[in-house]
Design a protein around this motif. Structure first.
Motif, short mmCIF file in Angstrom:
data_model
loop_
_atom_site.label_atom_id
_atom_site.label_comp_id
_atom_site.label_asym_id
_atom_site.label_seq_id
_atom_site.Cartn_x
_atom_site.Cartn_y
_atom_site.Cartn_z
N THR A 79 7.05 -3.73 3.54
CA THR A 79 7.57 -2.01 3.80
C THR A 79 7.95 -2.14 5.25
N ASN A 80 8.12 -3.32 5.96
CA ASN A 80 8.59 -3.28 7.45
C ASN A 80 7.76 -2.18 8.24
N MET A 81 6.51 -2.21 8.03
CA MET A 81 5.42 -1.37 8.65
C MET A 81 4.11 -2.30 9.13
N GLN A 118 2.16 7.48 -4.14
CA GLN A 118 0.78 7.57 -3.56
C GLN A 118 0.49 6.72 -2.46
N PRO A 119 -0.55 7.06 -1.55
CA PRO A 119 -0.71 5.86 -0.64
C PRO A 119 -1.18 4.67 -1.22
N ILE A 120 -0.94 3.57 -0.43
CA ILE A 120 -1.43 2.31 -0.61
C ILE A 120 -2.74 2.23 0.07
N LYS A 121 -3.57 1.24 -0.33
CA LYS A 121 -4.99 1.13 0.14
C LYS A 121 -4.92 -0.40 0.72
N ILE A 122 -5.27 -0.35 2.04
CA ILE A 122 -5.34 -1.48 2.91
C ILE A 122 -6.59 -1.88 3.41
N GLY A 160 -1.24 -7.61 -2.54
CA GLY A 160 -0.85 -8.49 -1.59
C GLY A 160 -1.65 -8.73 -0.57
N THR A 161 -1.62 -9.59 0.38
CA THR A 161 -2.12 -9.46 1.39
C THR A 161 -1.67 -8.46 2.48
N VAL A 162 -2.42 -8.52 3.77
CA VAL A 162 -1.92 -7.41 4.63
C VAL A 162 -0.37 -7.74 5.24
N ASN A 163 -0.30 -9.13 5.50
CA ASN A 163 1.07 -9.65 6.04
C ASN A 163 1.88 -9.36 4.87
N ASN A 170 -8.35 -8.81 4.26
CA ASN A 170 -6.93 -9.24 4.17
C ASN A 170 -6.06 -8.88 2.78
N PHE A 171 -6.61 -7.81 2.31
CA PHE A 171 -5.95 -7.23 0.88
C PHE A 171 -5.38 -5.83 0.90
N GLY A 172 -4.24 -5.68 0.20
CA GLY A 172 -3.79 -4.38 -0.02
C GLY A 172 -3.33 -4.13 -1.50
N ILE A 173 -3.35 -2.92 -1.83
CA ILE A 173 -3.21 -2.71 -3.47
C ILE A 173 -2.57 -1.25 -3.51
N TYR A 174 -1.55 -1.19 -4.21
CA TYR A 174 -0.92 0.02 -4.71
C TYR A 174 -0.96 0.39 -6.14
#
Length: 260
Positions: free
Chosen positions: A220-222, A237-241, A211-214, A246-250
């Motif tokens: 996550t409300n973070m 485990q941690p997600i990567k941002i 997903g995007t960072v937004n 503008n990308f995040g992956i879990y």
């Protein structure tokens, strides 16, 4: 259509009687099973592309392999979902995890070949009814379905329930933690083990959510103000941002376990 070869039956747990059946017997329960599954997972887990693509087709095309439990008021209180797929029994040829077994099973339904194995996809129990043994009932019912439909194997990409408390511990180490009685440390792995399942191998990327960072901030409300890894509630485990892209992956780690 796969056969359940069984009519509705009654189970008694903690002096409460509930009814168990496959979803093809009560298609009017479909909406309730959707709601139960939606409520069972952290918000970010509801944004898996494979599930978004195939979930409705799973329920309609394989309704006889979806098991639900309901009470006297016809309220669905637990549901177990599964998918048939082709597997030769070799660990190295197992799907790469939850996403891949789901996608493989749905794509194979269009062929004429007989699928050889059944995989659990998940179990969801209403919060008010947890702790009564409903998860065990559903696992046993899915195992019976595998046997009655003559599948050669019943497996599950098990998501360790306590792994979120140890997000920095690699999954290949975590799944080999044991209690003093030599039972598996994790309660969900332990339940499968008590029912006769064995650990086959860890899964590094069972479900992949992007997903995007937004979007990640909404899920996550973070806030994620800079590029890096973050520990979020409910993640194993941690997600990567990557803020610049503008990308995040879990990548959700699981463990393959085999019942039959």
């Amino acid at each position: 259509m796969y056969s359940n070869k069984a009519e509705e039956r009654v189970v008694e747990l903690e002096q409460q009687k509930y009814k168990v059946l496959t979803l093809d017997k009560r298609l009017d329960f479909i909406e309730q099973t959707y709601e139960l599954n939606q409520a069972a997972w952290p918000e970010f887990m509801l944004h898996d592309e494979i599930a978004d693509t195939y979930w409705e087709e799973l329920i309609t095309d394989f309704s006889s392999l979806q098991v639900c439990v309901y009470d006297e008021k016809e309220k669905v209180i637990a549901v177990g979902n599964s998918i048939p797929f082709t597997w030769n029994g070799q660990i190295e040829s197992l799907p790469a995890g939850w996403d891949q077994v789901f996608e493989r099973g749905m794509q194979e339904r269009k062929t004429n070949g007989k699928q050889t194995a059944l995989s659990a996809l998940g179990i969801a129990v209403h919060p008010d009814y947890r702790g009564q043994g409903l998860s065990q009932v559903l696992l046993q019912e899915m195992k019976k379905l595998a046997e009655k439909n003559q599948f050669q194997a019943f497996v599950a990409p098990v998501r360790p329930i306590l792994k979120s408390k140890y997000p920095l511990t690699p999954i290949e180490k975590y799944i080999h933690w044991y209690q003093e009685d030599n039972a598996p440390f994790d309660p969900w792995i332990r339940l499968h083990w008590k029912l006769g399942a064995k650990i086959l191998c860890p899964i590094q990327k069972s479900m992949v959510i992007k997903g995007t960072v937004n979007e990640w901030e909404e899920w996550t409300n973070m806030r994620f103000p800079e590029t890096g890894q973050y520990i979020i509630p409910g993640a194993l485990q941690p997600i990567k941002i990557d803020v610049e892209k503008n990308f995040g992956i879990y990548e959700d780690p699981n463990v393959w376990m085999q019942h039959i």
